[in-house]
Design an enzyme around this catalytic site. Sequence first.
Site, PDB file in Angstrom:
ATOM      1  NE  ARG A 185      47.690  30.660  48.995  1.00  0.00           N
ATOM      2  CZ  ARG A 185      47.672  30.534  47.688  1.00  0.00           C
ATOM      3  NH1 ARG A 185      47.060  31.425  46.956  1.00  0.00           N
ATOM      4  NH2 ARG A 185      48.291  29.540  47.107  1.00  0.00           N
TER       5      ARG A 185
ATOM      6  CG  ASP B  84      48.370  41.935  37.730  1.00  0.00           C
ATOM      7  OD1 ASP B  84      48.503  40.843  37.148  1.00  0.00           O
ATOM      8  OD2 ASP B  84      48.081  42.018  38.952  1.00  0.00           O
TER       9      ASP B  84
HETATM   10  C1  LIG Z   1      48.753  33.502  37.787  1.00  0.00           C
HETATM   11  S1  LIG Z   1      48.975  35.193  37.293  1.00  0.00           S
HETATM   12  C2  LIG Z   1      48.809  35.027  35.534  1.00  0.00           C
HETATM   13  C3  LIG Z   1      49.929  35.729  34.791  1.00  0.00           C
HETATM   14  C4  LIG Z   1      49.927  35.507  33.284  1.00  0.00           C
HETATM   15  N1  LIG Z   1      48.675  35.929  32.694  1.00  0.00           N
HETATM   16  C5  LIG Z   1      50.217  34.072  32.957  1.00  0.00           C
HETATM   17  O1  LIG Z   1      49.317  33.320  32.595  1.00  0.00           O
HETATM   18  O2  LIG Z   1      51.376  33.674  33.076  1.00  0.00           O
HETATM   19  C6  LIG Z   1      47.400  35.891  37.802  1.00  0.00           C
HETATM   20  C7  LIG Z   1      47.422  37.415  37.866  1.00  0.00           C
HETATM   21  O3  LIG Z   1      46.072  37.866  37.924  1.00  0.00           O
HETATM   22  C8  LIG Z   1      46.048  39.035  38.723  1.00  0.00           C
HETATM   23  N2  LIG Z   1      44.661  39.265  39.180  1.00  0.00           N
HETATM   24  C9  LIG Z   1      43.940  38.584  40.105  1.00  0.00           C
HETATM   25  N3  LIG Z   1      42.716  39.122  40.252  1.00  0.00           N
HETATM   26  C10 LIG Z   1      42.646  40.165  39.395  1.00  0.00           C
HETATM   27  C11 LIG Z   1      41.631  41.125  39.076  1.00  0.00           C
HETATM   28  N4  LIG Z   1      40.428  41.140  39.699  1.00  0.00           N
HETATM   29  N5  LIG Z   1      41.913  42.064  38.125  1.00  0.00           N
HETATM   30  C12 LIG Z   1      43.110  42.080  37.504  1.00  0.00           C
HETATM   31  N6  LIG Z   1      44.114  41.202  37.763  1.00  0.00           N
HETATM   32  C13 LIG Z   1      43.879  40.262  38.695  1.00  0.00           C
HETATM   33  C14 LIG Z   1      47.027  38.734  39.842  1.00  0.00           C
HETATM   34  O4  LIG Z   1      47.488  39.928  40.460  1.00  0.00           O
HETATM   35  C15 LIG Z   1      48.124  37.953  39.097  1.00  0.00           C
HETATM   36  O5  LIG Z   1      49.198  38.784  38.728  1.00  0.00           O
END
Ligand SMILES: C[S@@+](CC[C@H](N)C(=O)[O-])C[C@H]1O[C@@H](n2cnc3c(N)ncnc32)[C@H](O)[C@@H]1O
Length: 288
Positions: free
Chosen positions: A46, A150
């Site tokens: 990645r 986010d």
């Molecule tokens: C798989 S998506 C989930 C989107 C939505 N909640 C859903 O279930 O469809 C995960 C998201 O978590 C965010 N993310 C990861 N680590 C994070 C953190 N420490 N604080 C805030 N957001 C975070 C990523 O940028 C990503 O957009």
Amino acid sequence: MTLAAADALPGEFAFTDADFEALARLARSEFGLSLAVSKKPLVYSRLARRLRARGLASFRDYMALLDRDGEAAERLELVSALTTNVTSFFREKHHFETLRSALVPELSGQKRVRIWSAGCSSGQEAFSIAMTLLDALPPGTRDTRILATDIDPAILRKARLGRYPAEDCETVPAEFRARWLRPVPGEAEMVETNPELSAMISFAELNLICDWPFNGPFDAIFCRNVAIYFDQETQQRLWDRFSAKLRAGGFLFIGHSERLSGPALADFTTAGVTTYRKRATPGPSRPT
Ligand SMILES: C[S@@+](CC[C@H](N)C(=O)[O-])C[C@H]1O[C@@H](n2cnc3c(N)ncnc32)[C@H](O)[C@@H]1O
């Protein structure tokens, strides 16, 4: 986000166990991400494109670069590479059914409605909440706000735009599509959300493991498919902090492979699949 085969060239960049441990420590302390040693090949594949993009020869150089002042954007690239932004409209649709059938009837007498989409990615979760509320709440419920946060500023720019490929909107109920989605002029196969929806949503950048500069209380928090990246300790701290931000009776919706655990369990009752409801007073196992 898929792994391109070209990213997985073993040996292109030096990546020692010590480099991996340093990277895992940084990912955990700054972003709560849990990187078990078994993920080393995945991490390599990645991040290889980031090393190429920055013209670096080794992971040690990459760690040195991340350490420099002025590299906040690269640290966000790191999170982006190690997590996914996969999302969709009305994903895990039972949560929206619960929102409509269990929460909305209680909100109807309320002037102020507050929902948080934590880890909102490109915004489909927040727009799905907005459509559900606009459809189900009586017209007099004026002060209805959705906070959508986010960590990733690039994905938030997409969310604020509210434009999606038409084929991604097939999971939106037909009646909602007709009411709130319209073709983007001059862009075939793209649709955009109606300003009525966007007006309810505030998109903001927030790292969930840092301070939260707002008070709540929220009527519901959606944090789905985000905590899965965190180690257990970070998850448990997150559930605790969500509990503190919810009103009594408020709902916590989490992702299909996530489970509530730790001290916060005493604050909630189960209210459906990956759905929890905050008790009026903590359960007996919670120290007061
Ligand atoms: C798989 S998506 C989930 C989107 C939505 N909640 C859903 O279930 O469809 C995960 C998201 O978590 C965010 N993310 C990861 N680590 C994070 C953190 N420490 N604080 C805030 N957001 C975070 C990523 O940028 C990503 O957009």
